[in-house]
Design a protein around this motif. Sequence first.
Motif: not given
Length: 733
Positions: A575-582, A594-599
């Motif tokens: 779950l990948g985002s260059d912004g926020s994850i809500t 996999g992983s969670i990537y939050s920018g």
Amino acid sequence: MKIVSAERGSALVLVLFFVVLIGLLSTPLLFSTRQGQLNTIRGEQSERAYYLAETGALIAQRALYEAVRHEQYRLTPDHLNSIIQRISAVPDVLYDSASPQVTLEGGANDNLQLVSTGQSKAISRTIRLNFSVNPGTPGDGADKYSVPGGIFGQEAVTPTITAGKLQIFKRPDGDIIAQDDTVPKAKYDADFTEYFNAQFNQKPAPLDPVAIPAASPLRVPETPLNVYTYTNPDTNKLMLKAGSLASYALSPGSSNPVCTPSAGSVIIDLSNSDPINCDIVSGGDITINSNWNNLTVNGNIIAAGKITFNTNWANAVTVQKNIISGKTLSVGNMSGKFHVVNGSMSSKENILFEQMSALEIGESLISGFLSTANADSTGIKFNQIGDRLSIGKDLSSQGYIYFSKQLGGWGTENKIGQALLAGKGVYFEGFRRLAIGSPNNSLSMFRSQGTVTFNANWDKLEIWGPLAADKDIFFNSSVNDMTVHGAIRSDGRITFNNTISGLTVQGPIAATGHVMFNNTLSSARVSGSISSKGSITFKSTVGGLNLLGAGSSILAGSDILFQNTITGLTVPGSLGSDGSITFANTIAGTEIGGSIYSGGTLTLSNAVDGLQIKGSIYTNSTVIGSSNTFPNMTVDGTFLSKGSIEFNNSITGLKVGSYMATMGDINFKKDIGGSPPSFGGLSAGRQIGVFPSYYGNPEFRNRTVVRVERNPPTGGGSPSSPPTIEFGGWQAR
């Protein structure tokens, strides 16, 4: 004569003589005795100083051995001095409130000395212990941060753990964890940033939706009038071939069709349903008035101008070969079927079908583009096909393809045999069942260079290839039974505005713009990623979204928002985002392979009652924990934030396999409930703040409140080698 006075005082002289003699003899004896006593005292002080120095050397030796055994230090000069300084700083508890002074001398690692000095009164003794060290190598992977002095070098790495102190953090054996508070803030931040960035840079990027089929609408065929013409050598004019040009007209007063040459427009008024056994060709327009009669043409219909079928509710129109129009082509209302048996139907401008029961074309239906006041009429427009649409190959328009009313009836499948291709856009008001393409046909696809809109419900939609648009794709109707044997790609937005109860996509869903699921998603299977270079929003309940295939992820160039409850979400990848994850509501039945990537920030706003992350969590900003509870959340890897991590309620079911670490704070603001959460380590650049209700509460000091079993991250480069130490002989003075 008596001489008596001469003998007086002789005894006194003798006494004085002996006194002086005794004094002369006793002084050396007394001096010798005193000197012996002083030597004894100095000997005792020297021995005491020696043992004090020896004790300091032994303590230092043991500390260095332990440092190696537990790898608490890399044994660089700075680390060695740190150990020695700690020994010298021990309170004076040895030998009448005396402590040894231990220092380190020497330069190179193979020529070092422990110098331990004991002091007793005025006497000091020094012991020198030669030793050499091999500081080991830190490696260039995660191991180099897991060594003593590293961000993962101890069970807890932080300047301070406030309020609850260490007693609430316990190992599985019940011992209180160790804390390293010696890592300088600048080094901590630099190491954390280096490690974090190396991990975050592995975040998969959103897919490129421009990588969609490059197919364009078909080129409209030319009207082949040259087949029916010749040049008059006398006049040098284009003439019609008698006998081969088959312009159709009725003989005056006759009901039988005859074929006679004609270079102008052709108007056919049918008085019966007799077949026309020739081509109908015109250098101008062709108009066919059926007058309720059926029309059968056993040839082609070709016009340089318009072709108009005033079918007037005819039951059937059958054309054995092609219908080719140089301008517009229109078919009026019919009660039955319009059938082009073995050919195609094409127009260089627009095509209009009014109401009919069925439309069947053996090959393709192709139009050009003529701009009109009504955009939906520039291309191919179907006003209503009540029973069935069947096109053998392609439905193609350089303009729009517009289905303004219901397409097809109950239980009947509408079929486009190969591809649907539009230059401007596609609009469906509704249909029952529609299949586009066929299995094992690489040319099968739904491709629009404009917008695609599905505006009403259907029973079944199957596309045997990708669904792709250069602009937006809107699903305004419920998606009940839709299968795409390929990707759904858009260079604009992809929006699902209604419920999804049966969606299968055998490829990714990818857009340049936003991807939005605005209603309940109860059943969807996607064999690929859901990707947007913008944001991805799930506005309603996600009850059954399964991504299939290794690495299939949810990826966004901006924010990812789950606005409502999640009860069933499976993501094999990340779950990948260059912004926020809500996650704005309850999370249950969710697995991230996999992983969670939050920018930006990562927000868990409600209860987490079923979230399993096989990889790690990386967020560039603050993690805001739920105002509700965490009864069931597992992170197999690390949980890292460049900001802080705030847990606002119970975290009973939170388990992190490796380190939870931040550049800021880790704050546990509420009670954690009945069973302890567990971590593979804790590391914070500022502080770890502990539950306020546990402050000074002896009930909780005697049991495990947070379980920590050290498990630093590994991998990512060559491994480290441990430090070693070797001691030589003693030297005393």
